[in-house]
Design a protein around this motif. Structure first.
Motif, PDB file in Angstrom:
ATOM      1  N   PRO A   1      36.626   0.743  -1.859  1.00  0.00           N
ATOM      2  CA  PRO A   1      35.552   1.710  -1.594  1.00  0.00           C
ATOM      3  C   PRO A   1      35.958   3.120  -2.025  1.00  0.00           C
ATOM      4  CG  PRO A   1      36.025   0.396   0.371  1.00  0.00           C
ATOM      5  CD  PRO A   1      37.085   0.087  -0.645  1.00  0.00           C
ATOM      6  N   VAL A   2      35.033   3.814  -2.696  1.00  0.00           N
ATOM      7  CA  VAL A   2      35.273   5.177  -3.156  1.00  0.00           C
ATOM      8  C   VAL A   2      34.289   6.107  -2.461  1.00  0.00           C
ATOM      9  CG1 VAL A   2      35.343   6.737  -5.139  1.00  0.00           C
ATOM     10  CG2 VAL A   2      36.063   4.353  -5.410  1.00  0.00           C
ATOM     11  N   VAL A   3      34.833   7.125  -1.817  1.00  0.00           N
ATOM     12  CA  VAL A   3      34.017   8.148  -1.163  1.00  0.00           C
ATOM     13  C   VAL A   3      34.482   9.509  -1.654  1.00  0.00           C
ATOM     14  CG1 VAL A   3      33.506   6.759   0.893  1.00  0.00           C
ATOM     15  CG2 VAL A   3      35.534   8.217   0.859  1.00  0.00           C
TER      16      VAL A   3
ATOM     17  N   ALA B   1      40.989   2.449   0.419  1.00  0.00           N
ATOM     18  CA  ALA B   1      39.870   3.328   0.091  1.00  0.00           C
ATOM     19  C   ALA B   1      40.400   4.456  -0.783  1.00  0.00           C
ATOM     20  CB  ALA B   1      39.223   3.902   1.348  1.00  0.00           C
ATOM     21  N   CYS B   2      39.489   5.057  -1.519  1.00  0.00           N
ATOM     22  CA  CYS B   2      39.820   6.207  -2.349  1.00  0.00           C
ATOM     23  C   CYS B   2      38.879   7.332  -1.931  1.00  0.00           C
ATOM     24  CB  CYS B   2      39.631   5.852  -3.815  1.00  0.00           C
ATOM     25  SG  CYS B   2      39.970   7.201  -4.961  1.00  0.00           S
ATOM     26  N   ALA B   3      39.444   8.437  -1.487  1.00  0.00           N
ATOM     27  CA  ALA B   3      38.658   9.616  -1.120  1.00  0.00           C
ATOM     28  C   ALA B   3      38.972  10.700  -2.136  1.00  0.00           C
ATOM     29  CB  ALA B   3      38.998  10.079   0.292  1.00  0.00           C
ATOM     30  N   ILE B   4      37.988  11.080  -2.918  1.00  0.00           N
ATOM     31  CA  ILE B   4      38.219  12.033  -3.989  1.00  0.00           C
ATOM     32  C   ILE B   4      37.665  13.401  -3.610  1.00  0.00           C
ATOM     33  CG2 ILE B   4      36.093  11.339  -5.185  1.00  0.00           C
ATOM     34  CD1 ILE B   4      37.732  11.864  -7.824  1.00  0.00           C
ATOM     35  N   PHE B   5      38.357  14.438  -4.068  1.00  0.00           N
ATOM     36  CA  PHE B   5      37.815  15.783  -3.948  1.00  0.00           C
ATOM     37  C   PHE B   5      38.089  16.546  -5.227  1.00  0.00           C
ATOM     38  CE2 PHE B   5      42.049  16.074  -2.008  1.00  0.00           C
ATOM     39  CZ  PHE B   5      42.584  17.264  -2.520  1.00  0.00           C
ATOM     40  N   ALA B   6      37.202  17.484  -5.521  1.00  0.00           N
ATOM     41  CA  ALA B   6      37.288  18.280  -6.744  1.00  0.00           C
ATOM     42  C   ALA B   6      38.179  19.491  -6.516  1.00  0.00           C
ATOM     43  CB  ALA B   6      35.886  18.730  -7.160  1.00  0.00           C
TER      44      ALA B   6
END
Length: 160
Positions: free
Chosen positions: A91-93, A63-68
């Protein structure tokens, strides 16, 4: 024995080494309890290292969990990581601005000529999603990638 699930904590270089990054990584580790959390800030020595290594990293994440960053922006590297993950059935969240795992609703790319690769767009957040659902998607995606790899045919050869 299967390896633990791994989540890649994608975030812009403008967040590296900041208190904001530390808080976000802590939230990801808490939300993805029992998962390996991969932090690009400590994995790569710079752009060249990232370009050389990213394909192998991508093949090993679930999974890929992105934050700004603190301004709400992401850079072109994050944009590529999102696109590559989607193409690879990962999956990208997104980690919401106040924490919590949310579906990635999209990325609003800043209008006009692209002059700043560091802050190119803003994350758009979808509804909250339980990590158990992300894990379910990750397991299904892992099986799909295995199936696709098993049926791949080298270029120039005929398939079955």
């Amino acid at each position: 024995m299967t390896r633990p699930l791994a989540v890649y904590a994608a975030h812009p270089m403008t967040a590296y080494g900041t208190d904001h990054e530390a808080r976000a990584l802590r939230r990801i580790a808490e939300a993805f309890d029992g998962w390996d959390v991969l932090n690009p800030a400590v994995m790569f020595d710079g752009d060249a290292s990232w370009h050389d290594t990213w394909p192998q990293v991508l093949s090993g994440i679930d999974a890929c969990a992105i934050f700004a960053d603190e301004t709400g922006c992401i850079g072109v590297g994050c944009l590529k990581e999102i696109a590559d993950a989607i193409v690879a059935y990962v999956p990208v969240v997104a980690l919401g601005p106040r924490g919590g795992v949310r579906l990635l609703g999209g990325v609003a790319v800043e209008g006009g000529p692209i002059v700043d690769r560091v802050r190119i767009g803003r994350l758009l957040y979808g509804p909250a999603v339980p990590v158990s659902r992300v894990a379910d998607l990750a397991h299904k995606a892992r099986r799909l990638r295995t199936l696709i790899a098993g049926r791949s045919v080298p270029i120039g050869e005929k398939g079955p």
